[in-house]
Write a protein that holds these residues in place. Structure first.
Motif, short mmCIF file in Angstrom:
data_model
loop_
_atom_site.label_atom_id
_atom_site.label_comp_id
_atom_site.label_asym_id
_atom_site.label_seq_id
_atom_site.Cartn_x
_atom_site.Cartn_y
_atom_site.Cartn_z
N VAL A 66 23.75 -10.08 1.62
CA VAL A 66 24.55 -8.98 1.07
C VAL A 66 25.09 -8.16 2.23
O VAL A 66 24.39 -7.91 3.20
CB VAL A 66 23.74 -8.12 0.07
CG1 VAL A 66 22.47 -7.62 0.67
CG2 VAL A 66 24.56 -6.96 -0.42
N GLY A 68 27.92 -4.76 3.38
CA GLY A 68 28.82 -3.67 3.00
C GLY A 68 30.07 -3.82 3.86
O GLY A 68 30.84 -4.77 3.68
N GLN A 69 30.21 -2.92 4.85
CA GLN A 69 31.36 -3.00 5.77
C GLN A 69 31.13 -3.96 6.92
O GLN A 69 32.02 -4.18 7.73
CB GLN A 69 31.61 -1.63 6.38
CG GLN A 69 32.62 -0.72 5.71
CD GLN A 69 33.90 -1.37 5.25
OE1 GLN A 69 34.62 -1.95 6.04
NE2 GLN A 69 34.20 -1.28 3.99
N GLY A 70 29.90 -4.45 7.07
CA GLY A 70 29.60 -5.33 8.21
C GLY A 70 29.66 -4.58 9.54
O GLY A 70 29.96 -5.17 10.58
N SER A 71 29.33 -3.28 9.51
CA SER A 71 29.43 -2.50 10.75
C SER A 71 28.13 -2.51 11.55
O SER A 71 28.02 -1.85 12.57
CB SER A 71 29.85 -1.06 10.45
OG SER A 71 28.88 -0.43 9.64
N ASN A 72 27.13 -3.25 11.05
CA ASN A 72 25.87 -3.36 11.79
C ASN A 72 25.40 -4.81 11.85
O ASN A 72 24.22 -5.06 12.05
CB ASN A 72 24.81 -2.49 11.09
CG ASN A 72 23.75 -2.02 12.04
OD1 ASN A 72 24.04 -1.72 13.19
ND2 ASN A 72 22.52 -1.97 11.59
N THR A 133 28.95 1.54 4.46
CA THR A 133 28.82 1.89 3.05
C THR A 133 27.47 2.58 2.80
O THR A 133 26.55 2.47 3.62
CB THR A 133 28.87 0.63 2.15
OG1 THR A 133 27.75 -0.20 2.51
CG2 THR A 133 30.17 -0.14 2.33
N GLY A 143 21.87 7.26 10.14
CA GLY A 143 22.22 8.66 10.32
C GLY A 143 22.48 8.90 11.79
O GLY A 143 22.56 7.93 12.57
N VAL A 189 21.28 -2.48 -3.07
CA VAL A 189 21.42 -1.06 -3.44
C VAL A 189 22.74 -0.91 -4.19
O VAL A 189 23.80 -1.19 -3.64
CB VAL A 189 21.42 -0.17 -2.18
CG1 VAL A 189 21.71 1.28 -2.55
CG2 VAL A 189 20.09 -0.29 -1.44
N ARG A 215 32.09 11.70 19.13
CA ARG A 215 32.23 10.25 18.96
C ARG A 215 33.51 9.74 19.59
O ARG A 215 33.54 8.71 20.26
CB ARG A 215 32.21 9.88 17.48
CG ARG A 215 30.83 9.90 16.90
CD ARG A 215 30.88 9.76 15.40
NE ARG A 215 29.55 9.90 14.87
CZ ARG A 215 28.71 8.87 14.64
NH1 ARG A 215 29.11 7.65 14.84
NH2 ARG A 215 27.50 9.08 14.20
C1 LIG Z 1 31.56 2.70 15.81
C2 LIG Z 1 30.25 2.65 15.05
C3 LIG Z 1 29.44 3.76 15.01
C4 LIG Z 1 28.23 3.76 14.32
N1 LIG Z 1 27.46 4.88 14.29
C5 LIG Z 1 26.29 4.87 13.63
C6 LIG Z 1 25.44 6.02 13.59
O1 LIG Z 1 25.76 7.07 14.13
N2 LIG Z 1 24.28 5.95 12.90
C7 LIG Z 1 23.89 4.81 12.25
O2 LIG Z 1 22.82 4.82 11.62
N3 LIG Z 1 24.65 3.69 12.28
C8 LIG Z 1 25.82 3.69 12.95
N4 LIG Z 1 26.59 2.55 12.98
C9 LIG Z 1 26.08 1.32 12.35
C10 LIG Z 1 26.50 1.13 10.88
O3 LIG Z 1 27.75 1.77 10.62
C11 LIG Z 1 25.47 1.68 9.90
O4 LIG Z 1 24.23 1.04 10.06
C12 LIG Z 1 25.96 1.50 8.45
O5 LIG Z 1 25.17 2.26 7.60
C13 LIG Z 1 25.94 0.07 7.98
O6 LIG Z 1 26.65 0.01 6.75
P1 LIG Z 1 27.46 -1.29 6.34
O7 LIG Z 1 27.99 -1.07 4.99
O8 LIG Z 1 28.46 -1.60 7.39
O9 LIG Z 1 26.29 -2.35 6.34
P2 LIG Z 1 26.34 -3.85 6.90
O10 LIG Z 1 26.55 -3.83 8.36
O11 LIG Z 1 27.26 -4.63 6.07
O12 LIG Z 1 24.84 -4.29 6.60
C14 LIG Z 1 23.75 -3.72 7.31
C15 LIG Z 1 22.45 -4.12 6.62
O13 LIG Z 1 22.42 -3.52 5.32
C16 LIG Z 1 22.35 -4.54 4.31
N5 LIG Z 1 23.18 -4.06 3.20
C17 LIG Z 1 24.48 -3.64 3.25
N6 LIG Z 1 24.86 -3.21 2.04
C18 LIG Z 1 23.79 -3.35 1.22
C19 LIG Z 1 23.55 -3.07 -0.15
N7 LIG Z 1 24.47 -2.51 -0.95
N8 LIG Z 1 22.32 -3.36 -0.65
C20 LIG Z 1 21.36 -3.91 0.14
N9 LIG Z 1 21.53 -4.19 1.43
C21 LIG Z 1 22.73 -3.90 1.96
C22 LIG Z 1 22.83 -5.81 4.96
O14 LIG Z 1 22.28 -6.95 4.35
C23 LIG Z 1 22.32 -5.60 6.38
O15 LIG Z 1 20.97 -5.95 6.48
C24 LIG Z 1 27.82 2.56 13.66
C25 LIG Z 1 28.65 1.43 13.68
C26 LIG Z 1 29.85 1.47 14.37
C27 LIG Z 1 30.73 0.24 14.38
#
Ligand SMILES: Cc1cc2nc3c(=O)[nH]c(=O)nc-3n(C[C@H](O)[C@H](O)[C@H](O)COP(=O)(O)OP(=O)(O)OC[C@H]3O[C@@H](n4cnc5c(N)ncnc54)[C@H](O)[C@@H]3O)c2cc1C
Length: 318
Positions: A66, A68-72, A133, A143, A189, A215
């Protein structure tokens, strides 16, 4: 893909599960712009469809990832042999009543923070610059400024790995620094209820603008990246500083493997110079860890998660 998997995926795609795409390129769905193809990519429209998908993949033992935005996330160049489920705009509603905010798992975090500010609610200032997301943030207890979204959570609505919808309290989620009990549980979630104290809009806005300015100044913005690669630990922070400083002090800024480079701007970021492979990034991560271990004896752990072709998600250094 085996014949059995092919047949099962076709069966799943024929059900009412949302938008389905076969052989979707994953580099289009993460902020590092890396990764091969997913056999089946699904964007569900509601919780019932998610429950249907999870029930089916559980019964048929199909690998599921699963996102969300794939940002991690770091996807492998080989992609994923199974299903990738994207929780996004269809589950992004945000509702605010009094001090309570109810948000969908696909809600965009900066939008959630902005809406709370407009409603005069504080507590989410630290989230304004996080490009993910709500679902991804909750799983990671993400956070900034050493705060986590878990601090304001009242409850989380999930679909468990067998397809059952459940409501979990904050205690059950067991949030700690960049960790929650939901990690690795296979749940999705779908929504969250937050409680935020009243604050002064002007002050909340000021804090958010200050965070965004820092940032903009500190982080690389033009090249694809995944935010901070390594986690900061209290012990390391107190003795030698945060990972960015430690990596910079080791003289590693600008180190390059293939098309992956330690950002010249912030050493805890790895940027994709264009066409970086997952192997480039993983090798660079391994080299950084080795140098830091040899130089100062600390084992850097990754915040970024690697997704294997079998759909297993682990911190990228593992
Ligand atoms: C420029 C930049 C700055 C950032 N700054 C921060 C920061 O200050 N603090 C911070 O904590 N992070 C930061 N991040 C990392 C990232 O944005 C966060 O961890 C974010 O919350 C991940 O959300 P996502 O939707 O992209 O999750 P994804 O990267 O898509 O997924 C991350 C994890 O969550 C799981 N997941 C995603 N959606 C769901 C769902 N709905 N239900 C269950 N599991 C799910 C995935 O399986 C994976 O294990 C940053 C990233 C970038 C690129």
């Amino acid at each position: 893909m085996t014949d059995r998997l092919k047949k099962k995926l076709a069966q799943l795609a024929s059900k009412e599960v949302g938008k389905v795409t076969f052989s979707e390129l994953l580099s289009r769905h993460n902020s590092w712009k890396v990764g091969g193809r997913a056999d089946l990519f699904i964007e569900p429209e509601n919780t019932q469809q998610i429950a249907r998908i999870l029930h089916f993949v559980h019964e048929n033992e199909i690998p599921l990832v699963v996102i969300g935005q794939g940002s991690n996330l770091l996807f492998d160049d080989v992609g994923v042999r199974g299903v990738v489920l994207k929780i996004g705009q269809q589950l992004a509603a945000i509702r605010i009543v009094g001090n309570t905010i109810v948000a969908g798992g696909g809600a965009w975090v900066p939008q959630l923070a902005r809406r709370s500010m407009q409603a005069g609610l504080s507590g989410l200032e630290h989230c304004i610059g996080i490009p993910g997301t709500v679902g991804g943030l909750v799983i990671m207890n993400g956070g900034s400024q050493r705060k986590g979204i878990g601090d304001n959570i009242v409850n989380v609505t999930i679909v468990d790995k067998t397809g059952v919808i459940q409501l979990l309290t904050q205690e059950e989620c067991d949030f700690s620094y960049r960790h929650s009990a939901l990690q690795g549980s296979g749940c999705i979630v779908v929504g969250v209820e937050l409680n935020c104290p009243a604050g002064e809009i002007k002050q909340i806005r000021r804090e958010m603008l200050a965070d965004l300015q820092i940032r903009r100044h500190k982080f690389p913005r033009k090249l694809p990246n995944c935010g901070s690669v390594f986690l900061s630990t209290t012990e390391m922070h107190a003795t030698v500083g945060p990972p960015g400083k430690v990596i910079e002090d080791a003289g590693l800024k600008g180190l390059r493997i293939g098309q992956a480079e330690i950002s010249q701007q912030h050493a805890n970021f790895i940027v994709n110079l264009g066409g970086a492979s997952s192997a480039d990034i993983l090798t660079l991560i391994a080299q950084i860890r080795q140098v830091i271990q040899e130089n100062i004896g600390f084992n850097l752990g990754c915040e970024v998660r690697y997704v294997s072709p079998q759909g297993v998600i682990k911190p990228a250094h593992l």
